[in-house]
Design an enzyme around this catalytic site. Structure first.
Site, PDB file in Angstrom:
ATOM      1  N   HIS A 150      33.291  29.886  40.697  1.00  0.00           N
ATOM      2  CA  HIS A 150      32.549  30.808  41.540  1.00  0.00           C
ATOM      3  C   HIS A 150      31.442  30.422  42.407  1.00  0.00           C
ATOM      4  O   HIS A 150      31.071  30.611  41.607  1.00  0.00           O
ATOM      5  CB  HIS A 150      32.633  32.358  40.955  1.00  0.00           C
ATOM      6  CG  HIS A 150      33.459  33.498  40.411  1.00  0.00           C
ATOM      7  ND1 HIS A 150      34.124  34.610  41.163  1.00  0.00           N
ATOM      8  CD2 HIS A 150      33.648  33.137  39.322  1.00  0.00           C
ATOM      9  CE1 HIS A 150      34.838  34.892  39.895  1.00  0.00           C
ATOM     10  NE2 HIS A 150      34.803  34.413  38.978  1.00  0.00           N
ATOM     11  N   HIS A 174      38.653  28.420  36.785  1.00  0.00           N
ATOM     12  CA  HIS A 174      37.918  28.532  38.472  1.00  0.00           C
ATOM     13  C   HIS A 174      36.002  28.818  38.157  1.00  0.00           C
ATOM     14  O   HIS A 174      36.039  28.957  37.326  1.00  0.00           O
ATOM     15  CB  HIS A 174      38.258  29.857  38.664  1.00  0.00           C
ATOM     16  CG  HIS A 174      38.500  30.869  38.487  1.00  0.00           C
ATOM     17  ND1 HIS A 174      39.383  31.400  37.737  1.00  0.00           N
ATOM     18  CD2 HIS A 174      37.094  32.442  38.595  1.00  0.00           C
ATOM     19  CE1 HIS A 174      38.572  32.584  36.789  1.00  0.00           C
ATOM     20  NE2 HIS A 174      38.086  33.177  37.404  1.00  0.00           N
TER      21      HIS A 174
HETATM   22  P1  5GP Z   1      37.166  36.088  37.362  1.00  0.00           P
HETATM   23  O1  5GP Z   1      37.196  37.925  36.960  1.00  0.00           O
HETATM   24  O2  5GP Z   1      38.487  35.642  36.824  1.00  0.00           O
HETATM   25  O3  5GP Z   1      36.161  35.458  36.960  1.00  0.00           O
HETATM   26  O4  5GP Z   1      37.522  36.058  38.575  1.00  0.00           O
HETATM   27  C1  5GP Z   1      38.813  36.403  39.489  1.00  0.00           C
HETATM   28  C2  5GP Z   1      38.902  35.623  40.859  1.00  0.00           C
HETATM   29  O5  5GP Z   1      39.853  35.883  41.607  1.00  0.00           O
HETATM   30  C3  5GP Z   1      38.352  36.975  41.556  1.00  0.00           C
HETATM   31  O6  5GP Z   1      37.134  37.170  42.212  1.00  0.00           O
HETATM   32  C4  5GP Z   1      39.007  37.965  42.286  1.00  0.00           C
HETATM   33  O7  5GP Z   1      38.621  38.184  43.644  1.00  0.00           O
HETATM   34  C5  5GP Z   1      39.523  36.819  42.442  1.00  0.00           C
HETATM   35  N1  5GP Z   1      40.946  36.967  42.994  1.00  0.00           N
HETATM   36  C6  5GP Z   1      42.260  37.278  41.616  1.00  0.00           C
HETATM   37  N2  5GP Z   1      43.672  37.252  42.923  1.00  0.00           N
HETATM   38  C7  5GP Z   1      42.987  36.050  44.230  1.00  0.00           C
HETATM   39  C8  5GP Z   1      44.067  36.099  44.957  1.00  0.00           C
HETATM   40  O8  5GP Z   1      45.279  36.201  44.734  1.00  0.00           O
HETATM   41  N3  5GP Z   1      43.420  35.174  46.190  1.00  0.00           N
HETATM   42  C9  5GP Z   1      42.107  35.029  45.838  1.00  0.00           C
HETATM   43  N4  5GP Z   1      42.087  34.483  47.224  1.00  0.00           N
HETATM   44  N5  5GP Z   1      41.407  35.330  45.401  1.00  0.00           N
HETATM   45  C10 5GP Z   1      42.237  36.225  44.417  1.00  0.00           C
END
Ligand code: 5GP
Ligand code: ZN
Length: 115
Positions: A103, A101
């Site tokens: 951001h 993903h």
């Molecule tokens: P990472 O820390 O892996 O780079 O980012 C994961 C992102 O996914 C975080 O910003 C977190 O808030 C978001 N996230 C995790 N679970 C969910 C979810 O169930 N729905 C949505 N919309 N975002 C999520």
């Protein structure tokens, strides 16, 4: 599609999300825990664990995803003020969800280094 993967479930519409954009290979939805006024996740429909697992065949999807980010930045009214597109890889990269993903962050001043 992995039912244990939260982003696969969102892509499959098995879990609710505020979906902003869908194209052939990409889905974008608002982050559940926003870190900026605009915080959108852009993900491939295909389950790819992280940027470390990208292959040559993903080039088109990646271009589609970055173009979608620019389109969404425009729609969010942050095209001129600026925005950040970032992907985290692995534990020290700060990755928590192991479905690739990006951001899209904006609507406030971003800082560097990001910490
Ligand atoms: P990472 O820390 O892996 O780079 O980012 C994961 C992102 O996914 C975080 O910003 C977190 O808030 C978001 N996230 C995790 N679970 C969910 C979810 O169930 N729905 C949505 N919309 N975002 C999520
Ligand atoms: Zn997944």
């Amino acid at each position: 599609m992995s039912s244990s993967c939260v982003f696969c479930r969102i892509v499959a519409r098995d879990q609710p999300a505020d979906i902003m954009h869908v194209s052939d290979n990409v889905v974008a939805f608002r982050d559940i825990n926003p870190q900026a006024p605009t915080h959108i996740q852009l993900v491939p429909k295909e389950h790819i664990e992280s940027a470390a697992d990208l292959e040559e065949r993903h080039a088109g999807m990646l271009a589609e995803l970055v173009r979608a980010a620019a389109h969404l930045a425009n729609a969010e009214g942050i095209a001129d003020s600026g925005w950040r597109l970032v992907t985290n890889v692995g534990p020290e990269g700060g990755q928590h969800v192991y479905h690739l993903h990006f951001h899209l962050l904006g609507g406030r001043q971003m800082h560097w280094p990001p910490g």
